[in-house]
Motif scaffolding. Structure first.
Motif, mmCIF file in Angstrom:
data_model
loop_
_atom_site.group_PDB
_atom_site.id
_atom_site.type_symbol
_atom_site.label_atom_id
_atom_site.label_comp_id
_atom_site.label_asym_id
_atom_site.label_seq_id
_atom_site.Cartn_x
_atom_site.Cartn_y
_atom_site.Cartn_z
ATOM 1 N N THR A 119 10.483 5.658 14.779
ATOM 2 C CA THR A 119 10.073 4.256 14.895
ATOM 3 C C THR A 119 8.621 4.030 14.475
ATOM 4 N N ALA A 120 7.828 5.097 14.456
ATOM 5 C CA ALA A 120 6.386 4.940 14.216
ATOM 6 C C ALA A 120 6.115 4.425 12.804
ATOM 7 N N ALA A 121 5.029 3.669 12.671
ATOM 8 C CA ALA A 121 4.607 3.178 11.357
ATOM 9 C C ALA A 121 4.043 4.341 10.554
ATOM 10 N N SER A 122 4.385 4.396 9.255
ATOM 11 C CA SER A 122 3.859 5.496 8.443
ATOM 12 C C SER A 122 2.481 5.167 7.889
ATOM 13 N N ASP A 123 2.082 3.904 7.917
ATOM 14 C CA ASP A 123 0.672 3.588 7.631
ATOM 15 C C ASP A 123 0.207 2.451 8.523
ATOM 16 N N ASP A 124 -1.110 2.270 8.558
ATOM 17 C CA ASP A 124 -1.691 1.285 9.464
ATOM 18 C C ASP A 124 -1.510 -0.131 8.952
ATOM 19 N N ALA A 125 -1.523 -0.269 7.624
ATOM 20 C CA ALA A 125 -1.308 -1.593 7.054
ATOM 21 C C ALA A 125 0.043 -2.157 7.504
ATOM 22 N N GLY A 126 1.037 -1.286 7.658
ATOM 23 C CA GLY A 126 2.352 -1.732 8.098
ATOM 24 C C GLY A 126 2.300 -2.414 9.461
ATOM 25 N N LEU A 127 1.436 -1.919 10.326
ATOM 26 C CA LEU A 127 1.291 -2.532 11.651
ATOM 27 C C LEU A 127 0.637 -3.912 11.539
ATOM 28 N N GLU A 166 0.903 -5.835 8.864
ATOM 29 C CA GLU A 166 1.965 -6.682 8.302
ATOM 30 C C GLU A 166 2.892 -7.177 9.412
ATOM 31 N N SER A 167 3.195 -6.302 10.369
ATOM 32 C CA SER A 167 4.077 -6.699 11.470
ATOM 33 C C SER A 167 3.483 -7.823 12.305
ATOM 34 N N LEU A 168 2.161 -7.931 12.302
ATOM 35 C CA LEU A 168 1.516 -9.046 13.009
ATOM 36 C C LEU A 168 1.643 -10.346 12.224
ATOM 37 N N GLY A 169 2.056 -10.231 10.958
ATOM 38 C CA GLY A 169 2.091 -11.411 10.098
ATOM 39 C C GLY A 169 0.758 -11.696 9.425
ATOM 40 N N GLU A 170 -0.159 -10.734 9.504
ATOM 41 C CA GLU A 170 -1.484 -10.930 8.881
ATOM 42 C C GLU A 170 -1.467 -10.351 7.463
ATOM 43 N N PRO A 171 -2.270 -10.931 6.558
ATOM 44 C CA PRO A 171 -2.258 -10.450 5.175
ATOM 45 C C PRO A 171 -2.889 -9.066 5.003
ATOM 46 N N VAL A 172 -2.325 -8.327 4.050
ATOM 47 C CA VAL A 172 -2.855 -7.019 3.644
ATOM 48 C C VAL A 172 -3.073 -7.090 2.135
ATOM 49 N N TRP A 173 -4.193 -6.538 1.667
ATOM 50 C CA TRP A 173 -4.571 -6.650 0.257
ATOM 51 C C TRP A 173 -4.590 -5.271 -0.395
ATOM 52 N N VAL A 174 -4.144 -5.219 -1.649
ATOM 53 C CA VAL A 174 -4.142 -3.957 -2.400
ATOM 54 C C VAL A 174 -5.291 -3.963 -3.399
ATOM 55 N N VAL A 175 -6.059 -2.877 -3.413
ATOM 56 C CA VAL A 175 -7.082 -2.656 -4.442
ATOM 57 C C VAL A 175 -6.645 -1.426 -5.249
ATOM 58 N N PRO A 176 -7.222 -1.216 -6.434
ATOM 59 C CA PRO A 176 -6.758 -0.085 -7.243
ATOM 60 C C PRO A 176 -6.962 1.256 -6.540
ATOM 61 N N GLY A 177 -5.913 2.068 -6.536
ATOM 62 C CA GLY A 177 -6.007 3.397 -5.961
ATOM 63 C C GLY A 177 -6.609 4.387 -6.942
ATOM 64 N N ASP A 178 -6.561 5.649 -6.573
ATOM 65 C CA ASP A 178 -7.166 6.702 -7.397
ATOM 66 C C ASP A 178 -6.261 7.931 -7.326
ATOM 67 N N LEU A 179 -5.914 8.464 -8.490
ATOM 68 C CA LEU A 179 -5.026 9.637 -8.517
ATOM 69 C C LEU A 179 -5.586 10.793 -7.698
ATOM 70 N N ALA A 180 -6.921 10.872 -7.625
ATOM 71 C CA ALA A 180 -7.532 11.989 -6.898
ATOM 72 C C ALA A 180 -7.276 11.905 -5.393
ATOM 73 N N ALA A 181 -6.790 10.755 -4.927
ATOM 74 C CA ALA A 181 -6.496 10.586 -3.496
ATOM 75 C C ALA A 181 -5.048 10.937 -3.185
ATOM 76 N N TRP A 182 -4.419 11.701 -4.051
ATOM 77 C CA TRP A 182 -3.014 12.068 -3.812
ATOM 78 C C TRP A 182 -2.901 12.889 -2.528
ATOM 79 N N LYS A 183 -1.704 12.839 -1.923
ATOM 80 C CA LYS A 183 -1.519 13.512 -0.637
ATOM 81 C C LYS A 183 -1.037 14.941 -0.843
#
Ligand code: CTP
Ligand code: MG
Length: 274
Positions: A192-200, A202-219
Motif C-alpha cells: 500500500t505504501a507510496a513509491s515516491d513522495d510526490a504520489g502522496l 498528488e493524493s492530497l489533490g495538490e499540484p506536482v511539477w516535473v522539471v528535466p531529470g538527469d541520466l546520472a541520477a539513475w537508480k
C-alpha cells in the motif's frame, strides 16, 4: 529558513543480491550513501537526515562524518517501507527547515546541479517538484496474470505524455508533512505504501511539477547498475567527489525524536522466512 534533505538509505538491496544493505555497498571504495550525501551537500543543502537499516546507525554515522564537510547531519533508523523511512526522516528535521528534498541513496550519483535545480523550483513557488525523463520504451498498462503467467494489455498510454521520475524530489516542507500525515495509513505495508513522495502530494489533490531529470541520477538496482557506477566513478571525477575530507568528527547520531513522525509508526516486521 533553510533547506533540509532526507536521504533514504534504509532498504535492503534485495535485487542487488546478498551484499548487505545497498546504501553501504562501496563504489570506488566509498559507500553509496556517502556519494549521495556529498551530492546533496554540494548543492547547498543545510541539514541532512539519513535513514538507515536497524543496527546501522553507528556505521553510517562514522562513514558520513569522515567524508562530508558538514556538521548538521543526523542519522536515524528507517522503517519497513520507503514511505515509512521518509516519514521518520522528516520527523527528525529541524522546525526551521522550510524546503525539503527527499533523495534515494540508490541514486548516488545525482549531480548537484540537479539537486539545485529542484530546490530552485520549490523556492520559486512550486510546492512539489520531481525530476522526470522522457520514456523511451512504449509503455503499456496491464492487468492481472492468467494461469500461464501472461498478462493482458489494458491500454497503451501516449508516450509523449509520460515521464519516468527520479529523485531528488523537492517540497515545501509544510506540504510534505501534510502529505505524509494524510498517507500514514499506507506507510507500513509495501503493497500500500507510496513509491515516491510526490504520489502522496498528488493524493492530497495538490499540484506536482516535473522539471528535466538527469541520466546520472539513475537508480542503482542490479549488479549491472553497480558495475556501471563503478566505471563512472573510477573514470571521470564529478565536482562533488572533490569536497574536502578533513571534517572534524564531533557530531552524534540523533536521539529518537520526541515529536510524532509525520507518518505512521510501524510495528517491527516478523522475522523474514528463509
Ligand atoms: N528505502 C528505505 N527504506 C525502506 C526501503 C527503501 O529507506 N524500507 C530506500 C532505499 O535505501 C533506497 C530507496 O529507498 O535508497 C529506493 O529503494 P530501492 O531502490 O528499492 O532500494 P532497496 O529497497 O534497498 O532495494 P530492493 O528493492 O532491491 O530491495
Ligand atoms: Mg525497494
Amino acid at each position: 529558513v533553510s533547506v533540509g534533505a532526507v536521504l533514504v538509505a534504509a532498504g535492503s538491496g534485495r535485487r542487488l543480491g546478498a551484499l548487505g544493505p545497498k546504501a553501504f555497498v562501496p563504489v570506488a571504495g566509498v559507500p553509496l550513501v556517502v556519494h549521495a550525501a556529498r551530492g546533496l551537500l554540494a548543492a547547498g543543502v543545510d541539514v541532512l537526515v539519513v535513514t538507515v537499516p536497524e543496527g546501522f546507525v553507528e556505521q553510517a554515522t562514522t562513514a558520513l562524518l569522515g567524508a562530508v564537510p558538514r556538521t548538521d547531519l543526523w542519522v536515524v533508523e528507517g522503517g519497513p517501507t520507503r514511505q515509512a523511512s521518509v516519514a521518520l526522516g522528516l520527523a527528525a528535521l529541524d522546525d526551521d527547515v522550510d524546503t525539503v528534498v527527499v533523495h534515494d541513496a540508490a541514486r548516488a550519483f545525482a549531480p548537484p546541479s540537479l539537486v539545485a535545480q529542484v530546490i530552485d523550483a520549490v523556492r520559486s513557488g512550486h510546492g512539489a517538484v520531481v525530476p522526470g525523463l522522457p520514456v523511451v520504451d512504449t509503455t503499456k498498462r496491464v492487468g492481472p496474470a492468467d494461469a500461464s503467467g501472461a498478462r493482458p494489455v489494458l491500454e497503451t498510454p501516449d508516450r509523449d505524455s509520460l515521464v519516468a521520475v527520479q529523485t531528488p524530489q523537492g517540497f515545501d516542507r509544510a506540504l510534505l508533512d501534510r502529505a505524509h500525515a494524510a498517507g500514514a495509513g499506507r506507510a507500513c505495508d509495501e503493497t500500500t505504501a507510496a513509491s515516491d513522495d510526490a504520489g502522496l502530494v498528488e493524493s492530497l489533490g495538490e499540484p506536482v511539477w516535473v522539471v528535466p531529470g538527469d541520466l546520472a541520477a539513475w537508480k542503482i538496482t542490479t549488479r549491472t547498475d553497480l558495475a556501471r557506477a563503478e566505471r563512472l566513478a573510477s573514470g571521470e571525477k564529478t565536482p562533488h567527489d572533490k569536497v574536502p575530507h578533513d571534517r572534524p568528527a564531533h557530531n552524534l547520531p540523533a536521539e529518537p525524536d520526541a515529536a510524532e513522525p509525520a507518518g505512521a509508526v510501524c510495528e517491527p516486521l516478523p522475522a523474514e522466512e528463509t
